[in-house]
Design an enzyme around this catalytic site. Structure first.
Site, PDB file in Angstrom:
ATOM      1  N   ASP A  34       0.812  -1.217   0.000  1.00 21.28           N
ATOM      2  CA  ASP A  34       0.000   0.000   0.000  1.00 21.28           C
ATOM      3  C   ASP A  34       0.849   1.272   0.000  1.00 21.28           C
ATOM      4  O   ASP A  34       0.332   2.375   0.102  1.00 21.28           O
ATOM      5  CB  ASP A  34      -0.942   0.023   1.202  1.00 21.28           C
ATOM      6  CG  ASP A  34      -0.204   0.000   2.532  1.00 21.28           C
ATOM      7  OD1 ASP A  34       1.040  -0.086   2.525  1.00 21.28           O
ATOM      8  OD2 ASP A  34      -0.868   0.076   3.584  1.00 21.28           O
ATOM      9  N   GLY A  35       2.177   1.126  -0.135  1.00 17.37           N
ATOM     10  CA  GLY A  35       3.066   2.277  -0.191  1.00 17.37           C
ATOM     11  C   GLY A  35       3.701   2.646   1.127  1.00 17.37           C
ATOM     12  O   GLY A  35       4.602   3.490   1.169  1.00 17.37           O
ATOM     13  N   ASP A 172      25.000  32.706 -11.236  1.00 17.35           N
ATOM     14  CA  ASP A 172      23.993  33.701 -10.854  1.00 17.35           C
ATOM     15  C   ASP A 172      24.523  34.504  -9.673  1.00 17.35           C
ATOM     16  O   ASP A 172      25.508  34.124  -9.022  1.00 17.35           O
ATOM     17  CB  ASP A 172      22.645  33.052 -10.517  1.00 17.35           C
ATOM     18  CG  ASP A 172      22.757  31.970  -9.462  1.00 17.35           C
ATOM     19  OD1 ASP A 172      23.454  32.184  -8.442  1.00 17.35           O
ATOM     20  OD2 ASP A 172      22.160  30.895  -9.648  1.00 17.35           O
ATOM     21  N   LYS A 201      21.037  36.202 -13.427  1.00 13.84           N
ATOM     22  CA  LYS A 201      19.949  35.272 -13.697  1.00 13.84           C
ATOM     23  C   LYS A 201      18.743  35.642 -12.859  1.00 13.84           C
ATOM     24  O   LYS A 201      18.841  35.784 -11.642  1.00 13.84           O
ATOM     25  CB  LYS A 201      20.351  33.822 -13.383  1.00 13.84           C
ATOM     26  CG  LYS A 201      19.294  32.801 -13.817  1.00 13.84           C
ATOM     27  CD  LYS A 201      19.598  31.401 -13.337  1.00 13.84           C
ATOM     28  CE  LYS A 201      19.144  31.183 -11.909  1.00 13.84           C
ATOM     29  NZ  LYS A 201      19.198  29.755 -11.506  1.00 13.84           N
ATOM     30  N   GLY A 233      20.327  23.420 -16.839  1.00 13.49           N
ATOM     31  CA  GLY A 233      20.036  24.542 -17.725  1.00 13.49           C
ATOM     32  C   GLY A 233      20.798  25.806 -17.370  1.00 13.49           C
ATOM     33  O   GLY A 233      21.323  26.506 -18.259  1.00 13.49           O
ATOM     34  N   THR A 234      20.888  26.117 -16.090  1.00 12.28           N
ATOM     35  CA  THR A 234      21.610  27.314 -15.657  1.00 12.28           C
ATOM     36  C   THR A 234      23.085  27.210 -15.986  1.00 12.28           C
ATOM     37  O   THR A 234      23.703  28.167 -16.481  1.00 12.28           O
ATOM     38  CB  THR A 234      21.415  27.529 -14.144  1.00 12.28           C
ATOM     39  OG1 THR A 234      20.036  27.780 -13.878  1.00 12.28           O
ATOM     40  CG2 THR A 234      22.233  28.712 -13.646  1.00 12.28           C
TER      41      THR A 234
END
Length: 325
Positions: A34-35, A172, A201, A233-234
């Site tokens: 059930d997780g 950044d 950024k 991506g940065t």
């Protein structure tokens, strides 16, 4: 001392235990259909100083929330069963990026996670390179230890730079302090000045903008440094900007290689010579595949092991923290 290593970070934990010349204490982890899941020590912890290692990067097998709950529940059961002290070793601390409100009614999740660790009886949290060290230290009321990886990166940077002029670059403005400290560490080792630069950024609704570029990178080996790589991506945006301005080589450095979907562009781009990360996060945590040929891994087991050794024997760890004098 008892050192437990939860399954999701087994390789790093075993390496840390080997550095300490101690066995990894046995434990059980069970997942239910059930997780739900449970984890428990299989040896007595009563009166022991307990160290529990688990990195909290979500992946294809277990989510970050599953890993966080499992770690918290394990700490709680050690507390319930009489542990003298409990130290959570969390090389990558999830939710550390969400440390302030950037939009109306935003959660401050870093603080909420800190409360969870405190609620289950954690005495100390050890981590590597959080997004904002001041927020990390202020969010927790228990003891915090923020280990510094700059000295691990220095020999790699010197080897890769060869004879080229060396520039440390922040992708950044928020990471400028991190890059500045690495620059100063390199200068102390090399005995000569190291260049510095950064790029603007701004991110709003997942749209990145900002074109300001500060620094002379022409003919240099540029080392872009950040705390983590998610999609990359940065880093890739900054690498392209450096190449356009004449950088001879560009290397990407980060403590935590999360490498989420989309990072393939970073590895496949000719703008990037190499990507260097530590093993704070298992590189197979997303896909189970082998690391990309462009990745170089810097091990952190010796750093974590030395911190544990000194903390357990009440010795100074100041030189492991990277604090400013």
């Amino acid at each position: 001392m008892r050192m437990f290593v939860l399954n999701d970070t087994n390789d790093l934990g075993v390496a840390v235990a080997e550095m300490l010349s101690i066995p990894v204490a046995p434990h059980e982890e069970r997942d239910f259909k059930d997780g739900e899941h449970k984890a428990r020590p299989l040896v007595s912890v009563r009166g022991k100083d307990v160290y529990v290692l688990q990195s909290l990067a979500g992946g294809s097998v277990a989510s970050v929330n599953d890993k966080l709950c499992k770690l918290l529940f394990f700490i709680a059961t050690c507390r319930d069963n009489g542990a003298s002290s409990i130290t959570a070793i969390v090389p990558y601390l999830a939710y550390s990026r969400k440390d302030r409100q950037t939009k109306s009614r935003d959660p401050v999740t870093t603080r909420y996670v800190a409360r969870l660790f405190e609620a289950v009886g954690t005495d100390r949290v050890i981590t590597l390179e959080v997004h904002n060290i001041a927020v990390f230290q202020n969010a927790f009321r228990c003891q915090t230890v923020h280990l510094d990886v700059r000295k691990l990166f220095v020999p790699v940077i010197r080897r890769l730079a060869k004879e080229l002029p060396l520039i440390v670059f922040s992708p950044d403005s928020g990471g400028m302090k991190r890059a500045q400290l690495l620059k100063e560490t390199l200068e102390a080792v090399q005995g000569k000045e190291v260049g510095f630069g950064f790029m603007e950024k701004r991110r709003s609704r997942n749209v990145v903008s900002g074109e300001l570029f500060a620094g002379d990178v022409k003919g240099s080996a540029v080392f872009i440094v950040d705390d983590m790589i998610s999609t990359g991506g940065t880093m890739l945006r900054t690498a392209h900007a450096c190449r356009e301005r004449g950088a001879k080589a560009v290397y990407v450095f980060a403590t935590h290689g999360l490498f989420n979907p989309g990072c393939e562009a970073l590895f496949n781009s000719p703008a990037v010579n190499r990507v260097v990360v530590t093993d704070s996060v298992p590189l197979s945590h997303q896909t189970g595949s082998e690391p990309h040929a462009k990745i170089e891994i810097v091990p952190v087991a010796a750093l974590i092991g030395e911190a544990i050794r000194r903390l357990h024997s009440n010795k100074s760890i100041t030189d492991l923290l990277g604090d400013e004098d």
